[in-house]
Motif scaffolding. Structure first.
Motif, PDB file in Angstrom:
ATOM      1  N   SER A  91       0.832  -0.986  -0.303  1.00  0.00           N
ATOM      2  CA  SER A  91      -0.165   0.265   0.174  1.00  0.00           C
ATOM      3  C   SER A  91       0.809   0.969   0.165  1.00  0.00           C
ATOM      4  O   SER A  91       0.159   1.832  -0.775  1.00  0.00           O
ATOM      5  N   SER A  92       1.725   1.445   0.384  1.00  0.00           N
ATOM      6  CA  SER A  92       3.057   1.986   0.324  1.00  0.00           C
ATOM      7  C   SER A  92       3.697   2.611  -0.979  1.00  0.00           C
ATOM      8  O   SER A  92       4.956   3.626  -1.032  1.00  0.00           O
ATOM      9  N   CYS A  93       4.061   1.593  -1.776  1.00  0.00           N
ATOM     10  CA  CYS A  93       4.229   1.571  -2.708  1.00  0.00           C
ATOM     11  C   CYS A  93       3.639   2.779  -4.224  1.00  0.00           C
ATOM     12  O   CYS A  93       3.038   2.233  -4.783  1.00  0.00           O
ATOM     13  N   CYS A  94       4.769   3.319  -4.476  1.00  0.00           N
ATOM     14  CA  CYS A  94       4.420   4.562  -4.806  1.00  0.00           C
ATOM     15  C   CYS A  94       4.127   3.768  -6.314  1.00  0.00           C
ATOM     16  O   CYS A  94       3.942   4.252  -7.811  1.00  0.00           O
ATOM     17  N   MET A  95       5.336   3.123  -6.757  1.00  0.00           N
ATOM     18  CA  MET A  95       5.367   1.792  -7.914  1.00  0.00           C
ATOM     19  C   MET A  95       4.414   1.179  -8.578  1.00  0.00           C
ATOM     20  O   MET A  95       3.424   1.217  -9.815  1.00  0.00           O
ATOM     21  N   CYS A  96       3.590   1.198  -7.418  1.00  0.00           N
ATOM     22  CA  CYS A  96       2.796  -0.465  -6.983  1.00  0.00           C
ATOM     23  C   CYS A  96       1.336   0.493  -7.688  1.00  0.00           C
ATOM     24  O   CYS A  96       0.268  -0.193  -8.059  1.00  0.00           O
ATOM     25  N   HIS A  97       1.421   1.576  -7.113  1.00  0.00           N
ATOM     26  CA  HIS A  97       0.196   2.757  -7.464  1.00  0.00           C
ATOM     27  C   HIS A  97       0.387   2.954  -8.717  1.00  0.00           C
ATOM     28  O   HIS A  97      -0.633   3.281  -9.458  1.00  0.00           O
ATOM     29  N   SER A  98       1.317   3.355  -9.544  1.00  0.00           N
ATOM     30  CA  SER A  98       1.595   3.894 -10.828  1.00  0.00           C
ATOM     31  C   SER A  98       1.151   2.622 -11.379  1.00  0.00           C
ATOM     32  O   SER A  98       0.360   2.595 -12.631  1.00  0.00           O
ATOM     33  N   ILE A  99       1.309   1.737 -11.400  1.00  0.00           N
ATOM     34  CA  ILE A  99       1.304  -0.411 -12.501  1.00  0.00           C
ATOM     35  C   ILE A  99      -0.254   0.057 -11.582  1.00  0.00           C
ATOM     36  O   ILE A  99      -0.905  -0.543 -13.252  1.00  0.00           O
ATOM     37  N   ALA A 127      -2.558   2.393 -11.410  1.00  0.00           N
ATOM     38  CA  ALA A 127      -3.047   3.127 -12.133  1.00  0.00           C
ATOM     39  C   ALA A 127      -3.831   2.864 -13.898  1.00  0.00           C
ATOM     40  O   ALA A 127      -4.027   3.433 -14.566  1.00  0.00           O
ATOM     41  N   LEU A 128      -2.328   2.712 -14.215  1.00  0.00           N
ATOM     42  CA  LEU A 128      -2.049   2.141 -15.371  1.00  0.00           C
ATOM     43  C   LEU A 128      -2.991   0.886 -16.072  1.00  0.00           C
ATOM     44  O   LEU A 128      -3.636   1.724 -16.759  1.00  0.00           O
ATOM     45  N   PHE A 129      -2.973  -0.227 -15.007  1.00  0.00           N
ATOM     46  CA  PHE A 129      -3.496  -1.163 -16.028  1.00  0.00           C
ATOM     47  C   PHE A 129      -5.579  -0.668 -15.294  1.00  0.00           C
ATOM     48  O   PHE A 129      -6.232  -0.604 -16.220  1.00  0.00           O
ATOM     49  N   TYR A 130      -5.965   0.012 -14.315  1.00  0.00           N
ATOM     50  CA  TYR A 130      -7.358   0.574 -14.602  1.00  0.00           C
ATOM     51  C   TYR A 130      -7.318   1.607 -15.644  1.00  0.00           C
ATOM     52  O   TYR A 130      -8.417   1.710 -17.194  1.00  0.00           O
ATOM     53  N   GLU A 131      -6.394   2.496 -16.318  1.00  0.00           N
ATOM     54  CA  GLU A 131      -6.423   3.193 -17.751  1.00  0.00           C
ATOM     55  C   GLU A 131      -6.851   2.553 -18.947  1.00  0.00           C
ATOM     56  O   GLU A 131      -7.181   2.828 -19.837  1.00  0.00           O
ATOM     57  N   LEU A 132      -6.001   1.464 -18.782  1.00  0.00           N
ATOM     58  CA  LEU A 132      -6.469   0.461 -20.120  1.00  0.00           C
ATOM     59  C   LEU A 132      -7.532  -0.328 -20.071  1.00  0.00           C
ATOM     60  O   LEU A 132      -8.242  -1.313 -20.948  1.00  0.00           O
ATOM     61  N   GLY A 133      -8.111  -0.292 -18.903  1.00  0.00           N
ATOM     62  CA  GLY A 133      -9.344  -1.264 -18.306  1.00  0.00           C
ATOM     63  C   GLY A 133     -10.142  -2.531 -18.030  1.00  0.00           C
ATOM     64  O   GLY A 133     -10.737  -2.702 -18.042  1.00  0.00           O
ATOM     65  N   ALA A 134      -8.461  -2.421 -17.647  1.00  0.00           N
ATOM     66  CA  ALA A 134      -8.400  -4.121 -16.548  1.00  0.00           C
ATOM     67  C   ALA A 134      -8.897  -3.616 -14.734  1.00  0.00           C
ATOM     68  O   ALA A 134      -8.819  -2.487 -14.873  1.00  0.00           O
ATOM     69  N   SER A 135      -9.314  -3.921 -14.572  1.00  0.00           N
ATOM     70  CA  SER A 135      -9.661  -4.519 -13.463  1.00  0.00           C
ATOM     71  C   SER A 135      -8.977  -5.853 -12.436  1.00  0.00           C
ATOM     72  O   SER A 135      -9.473  -7.048 -12.215  1.00  0.00           O
ATOM     73  N   PRO A 136      -7.882  -5.517 -12.461  1.00  0.00           N
ATOM     74  CA  PRO A 136      -7.713  -6.312 -11.294  1.00  0.00           C
ATOM     75  C   PRO A 136      -7.488  -6.427 -10.166  1.00  0.00           C
ATOM     76  O   PRO A 136      -7.516  -6.319  -9.640  1.00  0.00           O
ATOM     77  N   ALA A 137      -7.357  -7.971  -9.932  1.00  0.00           N
ATOM     78  CA  ALA A 137      -6.939  -8.678  -7.978  1.00  0.00           C
ATOM     79  C   ALA A 137      -5.963  -7.996  -7.966  1.00  0.00           C
ATOM     80  O   ALA A 137      -5.063  -8.265  -8.421  1.00  0.00           O
ATOM     81  N   ILE A 138      -5.874  -7.318  -6.675  1.00  0.00           N
ATOM     82  CA  ILE A 138      -5.367  -6.666  -6.412  1.00  0.00           C
ATOM     83  C   ILE A 138      -4.672  -6.848  -4.580  1.00  0.00           C
ATOM     84  O   ILE A 138      -5.878  -7.540  -3.918  1.00  0.00           O
ATOM     85  N   HIS A 139      -3.829  -7.811  -4.263  1.00  0.00           N
ATOM     86  CA  HIS A 139      -3.701  -8.179  -3.292  1.00  0.00           C
ATOM     87  C   HIS A 139      -2.311  -7.317  -2.490  1.00  0.00           C
ATOM     88  O   HIS A 139      -0.790  -6.915  -2.823  1.00  0.00           O
ATOM     89  N   GLU A 140      -2.599  -6.594  -1.201  1.00  0.00           N
ATOM     90  CA  GLU A 140      -1.565  -5.570  -0.706  1.00  0.00           C
ATOM     91  C   GLU A 140      -0.977  -6.291   0.994  1.00  0.00           C
ATOM     92  O   GLU A 140      -1.367  -7.402   1.654  1.00  0.00           O
ATOM     93  N   LEU A 141       0.330  -6.668  -0.473  1.00  0.00           N
ATOM     94  CA  LEU A 141       1.278  -7.889   0.253  1.00  0.00           C
ATOM     95  C   LEU A 141       0.876  -7.769   2.082  1.00  0.00           C
ATOM     96  O   LEU A 141       1.090  -8.202   2.863  1.00  0.00           O
TER      97      LEU A 141
END
Length: 102
Positions: free
Chosen positions: A19-27, A29-43
């Motif tokens: 949850s604190s990773c800025c690159m994770c947030h960017s990736i 956001a990229l998936f959402y922008e492409l129209g994907a709804s990925p499963a997110i697992h916050e370690l």
């Protein structure tokens, strides 16, 4: 390792993050922008997060997050995902896996 593989295969696109990773947030956001709804697992919010992080490391994911799986296959971390976005192959990977439709 089994838990990571099981979670990675349950949806067309899966991202392991912290949850604190800025690159994770960017990736994400990229998936959402492409129209994907990925499963997110916050370690960092999962009771088995440390074990999953070690499993990701053993798959060769360095750094361990974000770790992206598409169609149950390990794609890589942020540099690999960004490279695929730049060369145009990320969108096709998501289409082929059924994560987005066009």
């Amino acid at each position: 390792m089994d838990r990571v593989r099981d979670l990675a295969s349950k949806k067309a696109a899966v991202i392991f993050t912290k949850s604190s990773c800025c690159m994770c947030h960017s990736i994400k956001a990229l998936f959402y922008e492409l129209g994907a709804s990925p499963a997110i697992h916050e370690l960092d919010q999962d009771s088995n997060g440390k074990q999953m992080e070690w499993a990701l490391r053993s798959l060769g994911c360095t750094p361990t997050v974000p770790a992206v799986f598409i169609g149950g296959n390990f794609v890589g971390s942020a540099p690999e995902v960004i490279s695929r976005q730049v060369d145009g192959s990320l969108k096709q990977l998501l289409i082929d896996a059924g994560a987005i439709w066009f």
